[in-house]
Motif scaffolding. Structure first.
Motif, PDB file in Angstrom:
ATOM      1  N   ALA A  86      -1.570  -0.661   6.291  1.00  0.00           N
ATOM      2  CA  ALA A  86      -2.938  -1.114   6.051  1.00  0.00           C
ATOM      3  C   ALA A  86      -3.854  -0.690   7.194  1.00  0.00           C
ATOM      4  O   ALA A  86      -4.983  -0.242   6.971  1.00  0.00           O
ATOM      5  N   ALA A  87      -3.357  -0.804   8.422  1.00  0.00           N
ATOM      6  CA  ALA A  87      -4.167  -0.397   9.579  1.00  0.00           C
ATOM      7  C   ALA A  87      -4.427   1.107   9.565  1.00  0.00           C
ATOM      8  O   ALA A  87      -5.548   1.555   9.855  1.00  0.00           O
ATOM      9  N   ALA A  88      -3.418   1.891   9.213  1.00  0.00           N
ATOM     10  CA  ALA A  88      -3.593   3.349   9.162  1.00  0.00           C
ATOM     11  C   ALA A  88      -4.604   3.733   8.081  1.00  0.00           C
ATOM     12  O   ALA A  88      -5.516   4.535   8.317  1.00  0.00           O
ATOM     13  N   TYR A  89      -4.444   3.155   6.902  1.00  0.00           N
ATOM     14  CA  TYR A  89      -5.358   3.456   5.795  1.00  0.00           C
ATOM     15  C   TYR A  89      -6.772   2.987   6.140  1.00  0.00           C
ATOM     16  O   TYR A  89      -7.748   3.705   5.923  1.00  0.00           O
ATOM     17  N   GLY A  90      -6.874   1.783   6.694  1.00  0.00           N
ATOM     18  CA  GLY A  90      -8.185   1.255   7.066  1.00  0.00           C
ATOM     19  C   GLY A  90      -8.858   2.079   8.147  1.00  0.00           C
ATOM     20  O   GLY A  90     -10.072   2.277   8.117  1.00  0.00           O
ATOM     21  N   SER A  91      -8.070   2.585   9.093  1.00  0.00           N
ATOM     22  CA  SER A  91      -8.636   3.435  10.151  1.00  0.00           C
ATOM     23  C   SER A  91      -9.220   4.716   9.566  1.00  0.00           C
ATOM     24  O   SER A  91     -10.294   5.164   9.970  1.00  0.00           O
ATOM     25  N   ALA A 138     -12.204  -0.243   4.141  1.00  0.00           N
ATOM     26  CA  ALA A 138     -11.831  -0.542   5.532  1.00  0.00           C
ATOM     27  C   ALA A 138     -11.740  -2.053   5.733  1.00  0.00           C
ATOM     28  O   ALA A 138     -10.808  -2.550   6.374  1.00  0.00           O
ATOM     29  N   GLY A 139     -12.690  -2.792   5.166  1.00  0.00           N
ATOM     30  CA  GLY A 139     -12.639  -4.257   5.246  1.00  0.00           C
ATOM     31  C   GLY A 139     -11.432  -4.824   4.512  1.00  0.00           C
ATOM     32  O   GLY A 139     -10.763  -5.749   4.997  1.00  0.00           O
ATOM     33  N   ALA A 140     -11.123  -4.264   3.343  1.00  0.00           N
ATOM     34  CA  ALA A 140      -9.942  -4.715   2.592  1.00  0.00           C
ATOM     35  C   ALA A 140      -8.663  -4.439   3.375  1.00  0.00           C
ATOM     36  O   ALA A 140      -7.714  -5.228   3.327  1.00  0.00           O
ATOM     37  N   ALA A 141      -8.637  -3.343   4.105  1.00  0.00           N
ATOM     38  CA  ALA A 141      -7.462  -3.025   4.925  1.00  0.00           C
ATOM     39  C   ALA A 141      -7.289  -4.044   6.045  1.00  0.00           C
ATOM     40  O   ALA A 141      -6.162  -4.438   6.367  1.00  0.00           O
ATOM     41  N   VAL A 142      -8.388  -4.492   6.631  1.00  0.00           N
ATOM     42  CA  VAL A 142      -8.310  -5.542   7.666  1.00  0.00           C
ATOM     43  C   VAL A 142      -7.721  -6.812   7.059  1.00  0.00           C
ATOM     44  O   VAL A 142      -6.841  -7.450   7.645  1.00  0.00           O
ATOM     45  N   VAL A 143      -8.179  -7.161   5.859  1.00  0.00           N
ATOM     46  CA  VAL A 143      -7.624  -8.330   5.165  1.00  0.00           C
ATOM     47  C   VAL A 143      -6.131  -8.108   4.900  1.00  0.00           C
ATOM     48  O   VAL A 143      -5.321  -9.032   5.063  1.00  0.00           O
ATOM     49  N   GLY A 144      -5.751  -6.884   4.523  1.00  0.00           N
ATOM     50  CA  GLY A 144      -4.351  -6.566   4.289  1.00  0.00           C
ATOM     51  C   GLY A 144      -3.495  -6.763   5.533  1.00  0.00           C
ATOM     52  O   GLY A 144      -2.381  -7.288   5.456  1.00  0.00           O
ATOM     53  N   VAL A 145      -4.015  -6.344   6.672  1.00  0.00           N
ATOM     54  CA  VAL A 145      -3.289  -6.557   7.930  1.00  0.00           C
ATOM     55  C   VAL A 145      -3.096  -8.049   8.172  1.00  0.00           C
ATOM     56  O   VAL A 145      -1.996  -8.504   8.509  1.00  0.00           O
ATOM     57  N   PHE A 148       1.775   5.705  -0.520  1.00  0.00           N
ATOM     58  CA  PHE A 148       1.603   4.521  -1.357  1.00  0.00           C
ATOM     59  C   PHE A 148       2.949   3.938  -1.797  1.00  0.00           C
ATOM     60  O   PHE A 148       3.077   2.726  -1.935  1.00  0.00           O
ATOM     61  N   LEU A 149       3.960   4.776  -1.998  1.00  0.00           N
ATOM     62  CA  LEU A 149       5.288   4.275  -2.333  1.00  0.00           C
ATOM     63  C   LEU A 149       5.864   3.467  -1.163  1.00  0.00           C
ATOM     64  O   LEU A 149       6.386   2.363  -1.354  1.00  0.00           O
ATOM     65  N   LEU A 150       5.751   3.999   0.042  1.00  0.00           N
ATOM     66  CA  LEU A 150       6.227   3.288   1.227  1.00  0.00           C
ATOM     67  C   LEU A 150       5.477   1.979   1.416  1.00  0.00           C
ATOM     68  O   LEU A 150       6.075   0.912   1.608  1.00  0.00           O
ATOM     69  N   TRP A 151       4.160   2.041   1.339  1.00  0.00           N
ATOM     70  CA  TRP A 151       3.318   0.861   1.524  1.00  0.00           C
ATOM     71  C   TRP A 151       3.620  -0.187   0.449  1.00  0.00           C
ATOM     72  O   TRP A 151       3.763  -1.372   0.744  1.00  0.00           O
ATOM     73  N   GLY A 152       3.751   0.249  -0.795  1.00  0.00           N
ATOM     74  CA  GLY A 152       4.072  -0.668  -1.879  1.00  0.00           C
ATOM     75  C   GLY A 152       5.448  -1.289  -1.719  1.00  0.00           C
ATOM     76  O   GLY A 152       5.657  -2.467  -2.030  1.00  0.00           O
TER      77      GLY A 152
END
Length: 174
Positions: free
Chosen positions: A18-23, A64-71, A148-152
Motif C-alpha cells: 500500500a505504501a509503495a502504490y500510494g507513493s 494516494a489517500g486510500a493507500a494511506v488508509v490501507g497502510v 496486485f496478486l502479491l498485494w491481494g
C-alpha cells in the motif's frame, strides 16, 4: 517461521505494498510520470492521463489517500492499537481488498494474466492501437498483475489471520 509470524508478515506486506502504490500515486499527483505511461488504459484515457487531466490528477490524490488508509488498516490488524478498531471491519476490508486484487491480477476484471496472455498470443486481437496494446499488456503481465496478486495475497492472508483470531476478549478493569 510460525503461522502467527507468517500471518503478521502478511499484514506488514500489505502495508508495504500500500505504501509503495500510494507513493507512486502521490508522485503522479505531484507531477511525476512514474510509470504513468505503463497504465493499461485505452488510448483516449491514456492521453488524458499523460496530459494531466484534472480528473486524473484528482484520482491520484484519492488513490494516494486510500493507500494511506490501507497502510493504517493493515497495521491495525497486527498492532496493539488496532484492537480499538472493530475486528469485523478490518476483516471485511482485508477480504474485499484481497479478493478484488487477486481477481484483477488473474484477469476477471479485464486486465490481468488471462487477458494479457490472450492479447499477446493474439487469441484476442486488439481492435485498434495494436502495438500500444501489446506493449501495455507486457507491462501489465510483468509488473502490475504480479504486484496486485502479491498485494491481494497479503490482504487475504491478513483476513485469514483476523478470522482465525476470533472475537477480541476484553479484560475486566482491575
Amino acid at each position: 517461521m510460525s503461522r502467527a509470524d507468517r500471518a503478521r508478515g502478511a499484514a506488514y506486506g500489505a502495508a508495504v505494498c500500500a505504501a509503495a502504490y500510494g507513493s507512486m500515486k502521490l508522485a503522479q499527483a505531484l507531477g511525476a510520470e512514474a510509470l504513468a505511461d505503463k497504465d493499461p488504459l485505452p488510448p483516449e484515457l491514456r492521453e488524458r492521463l499523460l496530459a494531466r487531466d484534472p480528473l486524473f490528477v484528482a484520482s491520484h490524490w484519492v488513490l494516494a489517500g486510500a493507500a494511506v488508509v490501507g497502510v493504517i488498516v493493515a497495521l491495525a490488524a497486527v498492532r496493539p492499537w488496532g484492537a480499538a478498531v472493530p475486528r469485523r471491519l478490518l476483516l471485511a476490508i482485508a477480504w474485499v481488498l484481497g479478493i478484488f486484487m487477486i481477481a484483477r491480477a488473474i484477469g476477471v476484471l479485464g486486465f490481468g494474466f488471462v487477458g494479457d496472455a490472450l492479447l499477446l498470443a493474439e487469441v484476442r486481437p486488439p481492435v485498434e492501437h495494436a502495438a500500444l496494446a501489446r506493449d501495455l499488456a507486457r507491462w501489465d503481465l510483468l509488473l502490475w498483475s504480479p504486484f496486485f496478486l502479491l498485494w491481494g495475497t497479503f490482504w487475504t492472508a491478513t483476513g485469514w489471520r483476523l478470522a482465525a483470531r476470533g472475537p477480541a476478549r476484553r479484560q475486566a478493569p482491575g
